[in-house]
Enzyme design. Structure first.
Site, PDB file in Angstrom:
ATOM      1  N   ASN A   1      40.801  51.391  35.540  1.00 36.51           N
ATOM      2  CA  ASN A   1      40.619  52.765  35.090  1.00 36.51           C
ATOM      3  C   ASN A   1      40.032  52.758  33.683  1.00 36.51           C
ATOM      4  O   ASN A   1      40.421  51.929  32.851  1.00 36.51           O
ATOM      5  CB  ASN A   1      41.964  53.501  35.086  1.00 36.51           C
ATOM      6  CG  ASN A   1      42.537  53.675  36.482  1.00 36.51           C
ATOM      7  OD1 ASN A   1      41.804  53.927  37.430  1.00 36.51           O
ATOM      8  ND2 ASN A   1      43.843  53.523  36.614  1.00 36.51           N
TER       9      ASN A   1
ATOM     10  N   HIS B   1      43.065  46.434  31.559  1.00 36.17           N
ATOM     11  CA  HIS B   1      43.860  45.789  32.622  1.00 36.17           C
ATOM     12  C   HIS B   1      43.236  46.086  33.970  1.00 36.17           C
ATOM     13  O   HIS B   1      42.653  47.143  34.191  1.00 36.17           O
ATOM     14  CB  HIS B   1      45.315  46.260  32.590  1.00 36.17           C
ATOM     15  CG  HIS B   1      45.484  47.745  32.603  1.00 36.17           C
ATOM     16  ND1 HIS B   1      45.311  48.514  31.471  1.00 36.17           N
ATOM     17  CD2 HIS B   1      45.791  48.611  33.594  1.00 36.17           C
ATOM     18  CE1 HIS B   1      45.518  49.776  31.780  1.00 36.17           C
ATOM     19  NE2 HIS B   1      45.798  49.874  33.065  1.00 36.17           N
ATOM     20  N   MET B   2      43.403  45.123  34.853  1.00 36.51           N
ATOM     21  CA  MET B   2      42.939  45.233  36.232  1.00 36.51           C
ATOM     22  C   MET B   2      44.174  45.378  37.126  1.00 36.51           C
ATOM     23  O   MET B   2      45.106  44.584  37.021  1.00 36.51           O
ATOM     24  CB  MET B   2      42.173  43.951  36.578  1.00 36.51           C
ATOM     25  CG  MET B   2      41.636  43.880  37.985  1.00 36.51           C
ATOM     26  SD  MET B   2      40.988  42.209  38.276  1.00 36.51           S
ATOM     27  CE  MET B   2      39.417  42.306  37.435  1.00 36.51           C
ATOM     28  N   HIS B   3      44.185  46.420  37.959  1.00 37.29           N
ATOM     29  CA  HIS B   3      45.261  46.572  38.939  1.00 37.29           C
ATOM     30  C   HIS B   3      44.909  45.758  40.179  1.00 37.29           C
ATOM     31  O   HIS B   3      43.764  45.795  40.650  1.00 37.29           O
ATOM     32  CB  HIS B   3      45.382  48.042  39.389  1.00 37.29           C
ATOM     33  CG  HIS B   3      45.802  48.995  38.323  1.00 37.29           C
ATOM     34  ND1 HIS B   3      47.076  49.509  38.246  1.00 37.29           N
ATOM     35  CD2 HIS B   3      45.107  49.556  37.301  1.00 37.29           C
ATOM     36  CE1 HIS B   3      47.145  50.344  37.224  1.00 37.29           C
ATOM     37  NE2 HIS B   3      45.974  50.399  36.635  1.00 37.29           N
TER      38      HIS B   3
HETATM   39  P1  DGP Z   1      46.377  52.836  33.878  1.00 42.62           P
HETATM   40  O1  DGP Z   1      46.557  54.223  34.400  1.00 42.62           O
HETATM   41  O2  DGP Z   1      45.237  52.109  34.565  1.00 42.62           O
HETATM   42  O3  DGP Z   1      46.286  52.786  32.369  1.00 42.62           O
HETATM   43  O4  DGP Z   1      47.695  52.059  34.330  1.00 42.62           O
HETATM   44  C1  DGP Z   1      48.728  51.704  33.460  1.00 42.62           C
HETATM   45  C2  DGP Z   1      49.794  51.089  34.304  1.00 42.62           C
HETATM   46  O5  DGP Z   1      50.704  50.418  33.455  1.00 42.62           O
HETATM   47  C3  DGP Z   1      50.631  52.091  35.119  1.00 42.62           C
HETATM   48  O6  DGP Z   1      50.420  51.836  36.512  1.00 42.62           O
HETATM   49  C4  DGP Z   1      52.073  51.814  34.722  1.00 42.62           C
HETATM   50  C5  DGP Z   1      51.986  50.483  33.998  1.00 42.62           C
HETATM   51  N1  DGP Z   1      52.921  50.353  32.903  1.00 42.62           N
HETATM   52  C6  DGP Z   1      53.030  51.167  31.827  1.00 42.62           C
HETATM   53  N2  DGP Z   1      53.994  50.736  30.993  1.00 42.62           N
HETATM   54  C7  DGP Z   1      54.499  49.601  31.568  1.00 42.62           C
HETATM   55  C8  DGP Z   1      55.514  48.691  31.166  1.00 42.62           C
HETATM   56  O7  DGP Z   1      56.171  48.817  30.127  1.00 42.62           O
HETATM   57  N3  DGP Z   1      55.761  47.641  32.003  1.00 42.62           N
HETATM   58  C9  DGP Z   1      55.058  47.461  33.163  1.00 42.62           C
HETATM   59  N4  DGP Z   1      55.375  46.406  33.912  1.00 42.62           N
HETATM   60  N5  DGP Z   1      54.077  48.294  33.561  1.00 42.62           N
HETATM   61  C10 DGP Z   1      53.816  49.357  32.766  1.00 42.62           C
END
Ligand code: DGP
Length: 115
Positions: free
Chosen positions: A86, A99-101
């Site tokens: 995103n 980051h890559m999902h």
């Molecule tokens: P985006 O919308 O692409 O910026 O996705 C961010 C993602 O990061 C979202 O799916 C939730 C994840 N996320 C946010 N904070 C944390 C965290 O503290 N730990 C983990 N494991 N994931 C997190």
């Protein structure tokens, strides 16, 4: 500038890490949207795709190598999975550390909701 992901990368927050090396950290998303939902994050603080520089090309390529290895480890490589990045507001980015999902483990359906 730094986000929660830097604390995760530095081991300051307990996280379900699935892979780590000197360039990349990968951990399970806190709010999984599929049975397998892993975030592949460069250790270097790059806020968005818009901030990638030519000298980051090896790192970005490495993220894909790590992603396909994790897909194999998680048992989703054969059936298939989705890699998603995103970017900024319209792209739905919430954490401004690139980051890559990696989503997998079920039929993911169309890329975007049908209009
Ligand atoms: P985006 O919308 O692409 O910026 O996705 C961010 C993602 O990061 C979202 O799916 C939730 C994840 N996320 C946010 N904070 C944390 C965290 O503290 N730990 C983990 N494991 N994931 C997190």
């Amino acid at each position: 500038m730094s986000t929660i992901f830097t604390k995760i990368i530095n081991g300051e927050i307990p996280t379900d890490t699935v892979y780590k090396d000197d360039q990349v950290t990968a951990f399970r998303d806190i709010n999984p949207q599929a049975p397998v939902h892993v975030l592949i994050v460069p250790n270097k603080e790059i806020p968005t795709v818009n901030d990638i520089r030519p000298e980051d090309e090896q790192l970005i390529g490495h993220m894909f190598t790590v992603a396909k290895n994790i897909a194999q480890q998680e048992g989703v490589a054969q059936n298939g999975y989705r890699l998603l990045i995103n970017v900024n507001r319209d792209g739905g980015q919430e954490v401004f550390h690139l980051h890559m999902h990696l989503f997998g483990g079920c039929r993911l359906g169309p890329m975007l909701p049908r209009k």
